[in-house]
Design a protein around this motif. Structure first.
Motif, short mmCIF file in Angstrom:
data_model
loop_
_atom_site.label_atom_id
_atom_site.label_comp_id
_atom_site.label_asym_id
_atom_site.label_seq_id
_atom_site.Cartn_x
_atom_site.Cartn_y
_atom_site.Cartn_z
N ARG A 22 0.51 -1.21 -0.27
CA ARG A 22 0.14 -0.14 -0.05
C ARG A 22 0.41 1.61 0.01
O ARG A 22 0.41 2.54 -0.50
CB ARG A 22 -1.41 0.00 1.60
CG ARG A 22 -2.13 0.68 1.14
CD ARG A 22 -3.21 1.19 0.29
NE ARG A 22 -3.23 2.07 0.19
CZ ARG A 22 -3.92 3.29 -0.67
NH1 ARG A 22 -3.76 3.12 -2.02
NH2 ARG A 22 -4.95 4.21 -0.17
N ALA A 23 1.61 1.43 0.82
CA ALA A 23 2.96 2.39 0.60
C ALA A 23 3.43 2.49 -0.73
O ALA A 23 3.54 4.05 -0.78
CB ALA A 23 4.17 1.79 2.10
N THR A 24 3.88 1.43 -0.97
CA THR A 24 4.73 1.71 -2.56
C THR A 24 3.68 2.04 -3.35
O THR A 24 4.06 3.54 -4.43
CB THR A 24 4.79 0.14 -3.04
OG1 THR A 24 5.93 -0.65 -2.31
CG2 THR A 24 5.42 -0.16 -4.57
N HIS A 30 2.18 9.44 -6.42
CA HIS A 30 2.01 10.99 -5.46
C HIS A 30 3.42 11.20 -5.67
O HIS A 30 3.81 12.94 -6.68
CB HIS A 30 2.06 10.70 -4.07
CG HIS A 30 0.62 11.02 -3.40
ND1 HIS A 30 -0.39 11.90 -4.03
CD2 HIS A 30 0.11 9.92 -3.51
CE1 HIS A 30 -1.38 12.07 -3.47
NE2 HIS A 30 -1.10 10.36 -2.71
N CYS A 31 4.29 10.16 -6.13
CA CYS A 31 6.37 11.04 -6.42
C CYS A 31 6.92 9.81 -7.71
O CYS A 31 7.90 10.67 -7.72
CB CYS A 31 7.08 10.11 -5.32
SG CYS A 31 6.79 11.50 -3.91
N GLY A 32 5.81 8.90 -8.12
CA GLY A 32 6.39 7.61 -8.98
C GLY A 32 7.68 7.09 -8.35
O GLY A 32 7.66 7.14 -7.06
N ASN A 33 8.06 6.09 -9.47
CA ASN A 33 8.89 5.40 -8.44
C ASN A 33 10.29 6.00 -8.56
O ASN A 33 11.33 5.01 -9.47
CB ASN A 33 8.99 3.88 -8.98
CG ASN A 33 10.00 2.12 -8.41
OD1 ASN A 33 9.61 3.74 -7.70
ND2 ASN A 33 10.00 1.42 -9.95
N GLU A 34 10.99 6.84 -8.40
CA GLU A 34 12.12 7.46 -8.02
C GLU A 34 12.10 7.83 -6.46
O GLU A 34 11.28 7.55 -6.10
CB GLU A 34 12.21 8.96 -9.53
CG GLU A 34 11.26 9.68 -8.77
CD GLU A 34 10.65 10.98 -10.34
OE1 GLU A 34 10.22 11.97 -9.66
OE2 GLU A 34 11.05 10.71 -11.00
#
Length: 115
Positions: A22-24, A30-34
């Motif tokens: 869920r956190a992922t 909101h931030c993307g995977n970066e």
């Protein structure tokens, strides 16, 4: 998927990955995977609190205390921004020298300089 308090606790106890999944999801939304780099300015280690877990606590007589002046804080923030870091964290102990007005003034000047 919303997790209630009990589900979060059970997830952590059972070493279940639901909370991390869920956190992922939220981070990706909101931030993307970066990775996001933040610049931290620790501008004072004076503190009026005496929290036992914290090295900054007022009863810690071994600590050499310091306090940056406003101009130095703003200058360092500018140097961080010049390096392309877009998030700056201002951090200190609970130092009554830095009133709400002073902190707001520092933040306004930092934001003004970053634009």
């Amino acid at each position: 998927m919303m997790l209630n308090k009990t589900e979060i606790i059970l997830s952590l106890i059972k070493n279940d990955n639901k909370i991390f999944e869920r956190a992922t999801e939220i981070r990706n939304k909101h931030c993307g995977n970066e990775a996001h780099i933040r610049g931290v300015i620790h501008f004072s280690n004076y503190c009026i609190s005496d929290c036992l877990y914290c090295g900054l606590r007022k009863s810690n007589k071994e600590m050499k205390r310091f306090r940056m002046d406003e101009e130095t804080i703003i200058k360092i923030a500018g140097e961080i921004a010049q390096k392309g870091i877009k998030t700056i964290v201002l951090q200190s102990g609970e130092d009554p020298f830095f009133t709400r007005e002073k902190i707001c003034s520092i933040i306004r000047q930092i934001k003004k300089n970053m634009m």
